[in-house]
Design a protein around this motif. Structure first.
Motif, short mmCIF file in Angstrom:
data_model
loop_
_atom_site.label_atom_id
_atom_site.label_comp_id
_atom_site.label_asym_id
_atom_site.label_seq_id
_atom_site.Cartn_x
_atom_site.Cartn_y
_atom_site.Cartn_z
N TYR A 1 -6.52 -5.88 0.15
CA TYR A 1 -6.01 -4.45 0.35
C TYR A 1 -7.03 -3.90 1.49
O TYR A 1 -8.35 -4.40 1.35
N VAL B 1 -1.95 -4.08 3.36
CA VAL B 1 -1.88 -5.14 2.37
C VAL B 1 -1.95 -6.32 3.31
O VAL B 1 -0.78 -6.31 3.95
N ALA C 1 0.82 -1.29 0.00
CA ALA C 1 0.05 0.13 0.06
C ALA C 1 0.90 1.12 0.09
O ALA C 1 1.78 1.29 0.70
N ALA D 1 -3.62 2.76 4.87
CA ALA D 1 -4.07 1.53 4.26
C ALA D 1 -3.21 0.15 4.40
O ALA D 1 -2.09 0.50 5.07
N LYS E 1 -6.30 6.20 -3.96
CA LYS E 1 -5.20 5.54 -3.31
C LYS E 1 -4.54 4.80 -4.26
O LYS E 1 -5.37 3.98 -5.04
N HIS F 1 1.46 -2.84 5.96
CA HIS F 1 1.33 -2.23 4.66
C HIS F 1 1.62 -2.94 3.41
O HIS F 1 1.46 -2.51 2.44
N GLU F 2 2.52 -4.01 3.65
CA GLU F 2 2.88 -4.77 2.54
C GLU F 2 2.90 -6.26 2.78
O GLU F 2 3.09 -6.71 3.78
N GLU G 1 -8.65 -0.78 3.37
CA GLU G 1 -8.54 0.57 3.34
C GLU G 1 -9.31 1.05 4.64
O GLU G 1 -10.52 0.47 5.07
N VAL H 1 -1.81 1.00 -4.67
CA VAL H 1 -1.02 -0.43 -4.22
C VAL H 1 0.10 -0.43 -5.51
O VAL H 1 -0.35 -0.60 -6.63
N SER I 1 -3.23 0.68 10.10
CA SER I 1 -2.40 0.36 9.19
C SER I 1 -1.05 -0.11 9.85
O SER I 1 -0.55 -1.27 9.36
#
Length: 138
Positions: free
Chosen positions: A120, A50, A43, A48, A129, A99-100, A122, A131, A94
């Motif tokens: 994802y 992921v 993200a 946000a 936004k 975030h990843e 949000e 990714v 988040s």
């Protein structure tokens, strides 16, 4: 080593949403022609996330409830919101979820365990936004 970059864009209808992006990540891997290595999905926004988990609506409900307990939407609770923002809870969500993710690629496909999907999350939506999907390998 090959590298391939693809972006996904979101403008959610709700402030909080969980979106299954597995198929889009798989298409980016397929388009990259990478057979072995990994894909990073991240993200590009600090409100946000992921993450990898199960695609099951009851679990999504549980995740949102759990996040409400950790970082409730209570603007007066957070110093960040004294700046005129009201999204401190989204930043904390988040941080909590992350975030990843990195997913292995084997024989040109995402190499998951049973039920695993990429999502994802949000936490402060209703605006544009993105990714990044970064595929690396041979």
């Amino acid at each position: 080593m090959k590298s391939h970059t693809h972006y996904l864009w979101f403008n959610t209808k709700q402030r909080q949403e969980i979106i299954d992006i597995t198929d889009e990540v798989a298409k980016a891997v397929e388009g990259s022609k990478v057979g072995e290595e990994m894909v990073l999905v991240s993200a590009m926004h600090i409100s946000a996330s992921v993450f990898v988990n199960d695609h099951e609506s009851g679990l999504w409900h549980d995740i949102l409830g759990w996040l409400d307990g950790i970082a409730p939407w209570d603007p007066k609770r957070y110093r960040h919101n004294e700046t005129g923002e009201d999204n401190a809870a989204a930043h904390l969500r988040s941080l909590t979820v992350g975030h990843e993710v990195i997913v292995p690629i084997t024989k040109g496909k995402l190499d998951f365990g049973p039920w695993q999907r990429v999502f994802y999350g949000e936490w402060d939506g209703q605006r544009k936004k993105r990714v990044i999907i970064k595929v690396l390998g041979e």
